[in-house]
Design an enzyme around this catalytic site. Structure first.
Site, PDB file in Angstrom:
ATOM      1  CG  ASP A 144      45.082   5.364  33.750  1.00 18.62           C
ATOM      2  OD1 ASP A 144      46.288   6.057  33.699  1.00 18.62           O
ATOM      3  OD2 ASP A 144      44.667   4.413  33.482  1.00 18.62           O
ATOM      4  CE  LYS A 193      44.845   4.490  30.042  1.00 13.09           C
ATOM      5  NZ  LYS A 193      44.098   3.231  30.798  1.00 13.09           N
TER       6      LYS A 193
END
Ligand code: ADP
Ligand code: ASP
Ligand code: MG
Length: 815
Positions: free
Chosen positions: A676, A680
């Site tokens: 994740d 980002k």
């Protein structure tokens, strides 16, 4: 003398005729000439009979008979009923004979057409005359067939003003009753044969009477309270226009505002007779006044928008047209000989091409006529055969004062551009009273509403919202929209309308607004099975202006629909990172589509939930700054986990709690593997201008191999428990170094990495608490003291508020 015209809906049945009576009763002081149309819909029924091509007309005739009987039975006295029923029977028998004859000889003359089509006006006028007489009105019947005449000019049947004037004046001189009633639409031609003034022509009849009897005004009584600033059947918030000049009204009616038949105003202008458009069903409403009295005019620039559906463009091109005098003369004359009405003309200044808009019903004839006229030039390859483009609409924006105001066309193009509506042709008359555009017919409703909003509702803009994913983030989002809707309408002038909601099982979607107080109940009750392609098809079919698709899911597949949404002018707001962290080419493509189609693609919540990380980065770059380095703790989840991890609770227990609180992705491994965070930092790198792929991110794992290899969420959580010593030793090492554990993402000169780091007390990350995020931007401007964005960076409610902020931004047309 006043002329009052009552249209089809005003005389449609006994109930509406009682309303007509009440209008007449209010006119005690003047002499009144009443013009009536056929009962609403009857001319269409007669037309169907005429073109029934041998099929039985029994039902049509029965329908016509019943419509008239309803009025006779309800409004006439017994004696009158006998007379009127006989009269009706006789006329319908005659009609039946004519229809039989037509089907036998399979040929229809113009006279027969008029004989059939005008029967509606003959029936309505005689029946209403009888009823009014029975009620004591001092009334005479006048027969328009003997008073209104046409003549042939250049193959066109036009009003013979001189003859009609003499006939009308002579007739009226002989009458001294207070009321007179005449059928509209019907007239006679040069050969004294029955004829008609064209569909909708009763308005014209009334204007002719008004002119030749020197009426002080003409009142057109219909089923709407005036000329509206757009067709009220298509634009919900259209409103009546109080005052129009003759020329404005003519432009609006020529371009489709059916409430006035377009030739109507011409006879009135010459005599300066004011026209009032009034509503039979709301007699106290102001209606519209059409005149030359500028006193009544307010300072409105754009008065109305009208449109014609079923338009075709005909385009001709070729070098043979350049500088050839008389070319246009031949072109237009050839069309006029076949009475083809040209709705719009554009000609390129090089004269290399000329483009006209005509009604679809005229298109193929127009093409044949043009190709025949220029047969020689076509055979010499100096010109190409004409081309037809079909399924189009014409939209006209009208106002006398448009010429004195700059920027009207800019506003028009902007409103359509923002809604991805392509303009095929444009024309602006030299008077600048009218700007006409041609667009795809499918976009008519959307364009009219978008333009209406731009020119008349600067106060409130509808934004149509279609939400998929109503779990943690989506649920909060709907609550927030519900609670803030009124505030946003009042303060930002944006009307947020949620029209579609889908979870993974069911969906509700239509053009009516969903009640956000009970959306769960409605969604549960829905019979529509969730399917994101069906959802998309429906959004595109609705084709509403200012539409936004909201993706609150973590789905891998839904982002594949973004391209089609953007291509069709539907903005996309998403907290789903999949699209932007997939291939660079897909990311780039979506951004390009958003720019090219003028619709938003916003994803602020891809990094840092509601924190303004992406927008800050964009602002820095757009203002000319250069990014040197970004250091960030971008996972509120990992920050929460490492901040809570201590010698008392196991790592497994902390992670399980984070899962329960909804702080993790549905699969927590995505967070703990750094997937994740990698996504980002990849998005931040791309926003900084680096063409990186996910494989380019260096990942420094802290998980043992068995956790990385776990296949399910359950296995993964179990593996954390099994490896508790591994995690305890990481914690111990940090404590021994007087440091804290932070999962840090970095972008340094185009290279990106993620990994667990020990940070010492002097580091800005050391004191980051709970699930907070921090992003530190080192830029050319912020070299020594970096720009820091810090705050809560996870949780459904925060993310929802970030999505909400993007929706508002998109609604305002930013981004
Ligand atoms: P009548 O039978 O009274 O002659 P019409 O049906 O010919 O009535 O005209 C009235 C209708 O015109 C309205 O019901 C409305 O649907 C349609 N219309 C189209 N454009 C406009 C407009 N700009 N303003 C008002 N009505 C319009
Ligand atoms: N009855 C005719 C029509 O329907 C004329 C009119 O109503 O104005 O076109
Ligand atoms: Mg009409």
């Amino acid at each position: 003398m006043k002329v009052l015209k009552f249209g089809g809906t005003s005389v449609a049945n006994s109930e509406s005729i009682l309303k007509v009576l009440s209008v007449l009763n209010k006119n005690q002081n003047d002499n009144i000439l009443i013009v009536v149309s056929a009962l609403g819909g009857v001319t269409n029924l007669l037309q169907e009979c005429l073109f029934s091509k041998g099929k039985s007309t029994k039902n049509l005739l029965k329908n016509i008979e019943e419509r008239h009987l309803e009025i006779i039975n309800n409004l006439s006295n017994i004696d009158g009923q006998t007379y009127l029923k006989n009269f009706l029977k006789e006329k319908l028998n005659k009609l039946e004979d004519i229809l039989k004859a037509i089907s036998n000889i399979d040929e229809i003359t113009k006279k027969t057409v008029s004989n059939v089509l005008t029967l509606g006006e003959i029936l309505s006028s005689i029946i209403i005359y009888e009823i009014l007489k029975q009620r004591g009105l001092d009334i005479s019947y006048i027969n328009s067939q003997e008073l209104i005449f046409t003549k042939e000019v250049n193959n066109n049947e036009v009003l013979d003003g001189e003859k009609s004037s003499v006939k009308i004046k002579n007739k009226l001189d002989l009458l001294d009753s207070k009321f007179m009633i005449a059928p509209g639409y019907i007239c006679s031609n040069e050969s004294n044969e029955i004829s008609n003034l064209g569909r909708g022509g009763s308005d014209f009849s009334s204007a002719i009477y008004a002119k030749y009897c020197n009426a002080k005004s003409l009142e057109i009584w219909t089923d709407v309270s005036g000329v509206f600033n757009a067709n009220p059947k298509i634009v919900e918030r259209a409103s009546p226009i109080e005052y129009l000049s003759y020329k404005e009204a003519m432009e609006l009616s020529f371009y489709g505002a059916k409430v006035i038949y377009f030739p109507t105003l011409q006879p009135l202008i010459e005599e300066n007779i004011p026209v009032f458009i009034k509503n039979t069903f709301d007699q106290d409403a102001n209606g519209t006044c059409i005149s030359n009295s500028t006193k009544l005019d307010k300072d409105e620039i754009v008065k109305g928008i009208s449109h014609i559906e079923d338009i075709c463009l005909i385009n001709i091109e070729g070098s043979g047209m350049v500088g050839v005098p008389g070319f246009s003369k031949r072109f237009f004359e050839s069309l006029s000989t076949k009475q083809i009405n040209v709705v719009m003309i554009t000609q390129a200044s090089s004269e290399f091409s000329i483009c006209i808009a005509v009604n679809s019903s005229d298109a193929s004839l127009a093409k044949d006529v043009i190709d025949a006229e220029f047969k020689f030039e076509i055979s010499q390859n100096k010109m190409n055969k004409s081309q037809i483009e079909s399924n189009l609409s014409n939209i006209a924006v009208v106002g006398d004062k448009m010429k004195s105001r700059k920027g009207i066309s800019g506003k028009l193009f902007n409103a359509l551009g923002q809604n991805n509506i392509n303009i095929k042709a444009i024309a602006q008359g030299a008077s600048e009273r009218n700007i006409s555009i041609i667009i795809d017919k499918d976009n008519t409703k959307k364009a009219l509403n978008a333009l209406h909003e731009t020119f008349f509702e600067e106060n409130l803009k509808d934004v149509h919202i279609f939400i998929t994913g109503v779990g943690n983030v989506g649920g909060f989002l709907i609550e927030q929209i519900r609670d803030q809707k009124e505030f946003i309408a009042k303060n930002l002038k944006i009307n947020l309308k949620v029209l579609g909601i889908s979870n993974s099982r069911k969906m509700i979607i239509s053009d009516s607004e969903i009640d956000l107080k009970k959306w769960q109940i409605d969604l549960n009750k829905s019979k529509k099975i969730a399917d994101y392609t069906d959802f998309q098809d429906k959004v595109l079919e609705l084709n509403l202006r200012n539409s936004l698709f909201i993706d609150n899911t973590a789905s891998d597949s839904i982002p594949n629909t973004y391209e089609k949404y953007l291509n069709n002018g539907v903005g996309v707001v998403t907290c789903n990172k999949i699209a932007n962290s997939g291939t660079y080419s897909n990311y780039k493509n979506l951004k390009t589509l958003s720019r090219n189609n003028n619709c938003s693609f916003l994803y602020e919540t891809n990094v840092g939930a509601a924190l303004p990380v992406i927008s800050t980065l964009n602002n820095l770059i757009n203002s000319g700054d250069k990014i040197i380095k970004i250091e960030a703790v971008l996972s509120g989840t990992l920050n929460y986990i490492f901040n809570s991890f201590n010698e008392i609770d196991t790592f497994h227990k902390i992670v399980s709690k984070a899962v329960d609180l909804g702080y993790t992705e549905p699969d927590p491994k995505i967070d703990l593997c750094g997937v994740d965070v990698s996504r980002k930092i990849l998005i931040l790198a791309r926003e900084s201008g680096y063409e990186l792929e996910i494989e380019d991110i260096t990942k420094n794992h802290f998980l043992p191999d068995s956790s990385i290899e776990a296949e399910s969420k359950e296995d993964f959580l179990l593996s954390l428990n099994k490896n508790k010593d591994h995690f305890n030793s990481i914690l111990k090492k940090a404590q021994e170094n007087n440091s804290r554990l932070k999962f840090v993402a970095k972008l340094d000169k185009g290279k990106a990495s993620v990994g667990l780091e020990m940070v010492s007390p002097e580091h800005p990350f050391y004191n980051l608490v709970g699930s907070d995020n921090i992003t530190v931007f080192f830029t050319e401007r912020y070299k020594d003291s970096p720009l820091v964005v810090k705050g809560a960076g996870a949780g459904g409610e925060f993310t929802a508020s970030g999505v909400f902020a993007d929706i508002i931004k998109a609604g305002q047309g930013n981004g």
